[in-house]
Scaffold this active site. Sequence first.
Site, PDB file in Angstrom:
ATOM      1  N   HIS A 130       0.835  -1.175  -0.012  1.00  0.00           N
ATOM      2  CA  HIS A 130      -0.101   0.073  -0.130  1.00  0.00           C
ATOM      3  C   HIS A 130       0.752   1.345   0.016  1.00  0.00           C
ATOM      4  O   HIS A 130       0.437   2.576   0.320  1.00  0.00           O
ATOM      5  CB  HIS A 130      -1.019   0.130   1.167  1.00  0.00           C
ATOM      6  CG  HIS A 130      -1.988  -0.959   1.192  1.00  0.00           C
ATOM      7  ND1 HIS A 130      -2.687  -1.419   2.285  1.00  0.00           N
ATOM      8  CD2 HIS A 130      -2.529  -1.668  -0.090  1.00  0.00           C
ATOM      9  CE1 HIS A 130      -3.527  -2.343   1.868  1.00  0.00           C
ATOM     10  NE2 HIS A 130      -3.438  -2.621   0.441  1.00  0.00           N
ATOM     11  N   CYS A 159       3.957  20.893  -5.619  1.00  0.00           N
ATOM     12  CA  CYS A 159       5.329  20.581  -6.066  1.00  0.00           C
ATOM     13  C   CYS A 159       6.075  22.065  -6.096  1.00  0.00           C
ATOM     14  O   CYS A 159       5.611  22.908  -6.754  1.00  0.00           O
ATOM     15  CB  CYS A 159       5.309  19.978  -7.347  1.00  0.00           C
ATOM     16  SG  CYS A 159       6.766  19.684  -8.307  1.00  0.00           S
ATOM     17  N   THR A 202      -6.524  -8.879   9.081  1.00  0.00           N
ATOM     18  CA  THR A 202      -7.638  -9.636   9.148  1.00  0.00           C
ATOM     19  C   THR A 202      -7.655 -10.411   7.791  1.00  0.00           C
ATOM     20  O   THR A 202      -8.778 -11.093   7.524  1.00  0.00           O
ATOM     21  CB  THR A 202      -8.831  -8.624   9.423  1.00  0.00           C
ATOM     22  OG1 THR A 202      -8.302  -7.348   8.505  1.00  0.00           O
ATOM     23  CG2 THR A 202      -8.766  -8.175  10.893  1.00  0.00           C
ATOM     24  N   ASN A 226      -2.321 -13.502  15.622  1.00  0.00           N
ATOM     25  CA  ASN A 226      -3.323 -12.550  15.709  1.00  0.00           C
ATOM     26  C   ASN A 226      -4.186 -13.040  16.989  1.00  0.00           C
ATOM     27  O   ASN A 226      -4.792 -14.000  16.935  1.00  0.00           O
ATOM     28  CB  ASN A 226      -4.240 -12.417  14.546  1.00  0.00           C
ATOM     29  CG  ASN A 226      -4.973 -11.182  14.215  1.00  0.00           C
ATOM     30  OD1 ASN A 226      -5.814 -10.763  15.267  1.00  0.00           O
ATOM     31  ND2 ASN A 226      -5.071 -10.871  13.040  1.00  0.00           N
ATOM     32  N   PRO A 227      -4.816 -11.857  17.524  1.00  0.00           N
ATOM     33  CA  PRO A 227      -5.412 -11.932  19.055  1.00  0.00           C
ATOM     34  C   PRO A 227      -6.912 -12.574  18.519  1.00  0.00           C
ATOM     35  O   PRO A 227      -7.696 -13.025  19.227  1.00  0.00           O
ATOM     36  CB  PRO A 227      -5.533 -10.867  19.714  1.00  0.00           C
ATOM     37  CG  PRO A 227      -4.213 -10.125  19.369  1.00  0.00           C
ATOM     38  CD  PRO A 227      -4.183 -10.157  17.794  1.00  0.00           C
TER      39      PRO A 227
HETATM   40 ZN   LIG Z   1       5.731  18.612  -9.986  1.00  0.00          ZN
END
Ligand SMILES: [Zn+2]
Length: 266
Positions: A130, A159, A202, A226-227
């Site tokens: 991710h 930017c 999960t 994992n609990p």
């Molecule tokens: Zn830029």
Amino acid sequence: MNSQSAKDDIGCVVDILARSRSLLFITGAGISADSGLPTYRGIGGLYNAAHPEEGLPIEELLSGEMLRRRPELTWKYLGQIEQATRGARSNRAHQVIAEMESCFERVWTLTQNIDGLHRQAGAKNVLEVHGNVHNLLCTQCPWRQTVADYSGLSLPPRCPRCQAIIRPAVVLFGEMLPGETMERFYEQLDAGFDAVFSIGTTSVFPYIAGPVEVARRSGWATVEINPAVTRVSRLVDVKLSLRAAEAMDAIWTRYRACNSGQPKSV
Ligand SMILES: [Zn+2]
């Protein structure tokens, strides 16, 4: 689980490690919970408030579409997420995985977390599916920068080269997974692993639960830490209902006591 059976299960994991040369760790928000990070929802499981002020679902506020339409709104919540990770330190679970990299032939980690704590702990073979909240890029030009935190940014940040909106290199809702990262991951999965660990996730996403299913079909050992009970709990050889840092420390302490710390790659 009573403490006796948890102890025996740790012994089972130590046995698995003793006969393994290659390990895959799949990690989610639960591993960073021991570093004090929230595990609710939002990108990387890092959004903690139940009701965003705007009355919109967090999935909409943190979407690629909202970033394009109203970047100030998305950035407000990106800022909160970064704030939640600021100053967080890796914990024993991250550190044990990093140490394992030098004790086994091949160790890889696929993480859903965007907090960068696996790398902070010193792990090298980390695939951040991710993304990482600390990596910024321009939405219009090739400008990129890695930052320690967002304290120097005025939101929504622009930017310095072309004045377009910049964004973190994280997967927002409605966006594709990073193709190159997934390709590298499937290369490693194709090469096979002796054991696969699912820690603190999960496993709601198919690309997170999938490798555990592949492992099971391929006869690789499987462990879940994992609990809570999750989608993969029924599939694994050993299920430890413990928090990540406690479990990994217990496993590594016992493993090293039994295996005298000899690297397997030599
Ligand atoms: Zn830029």
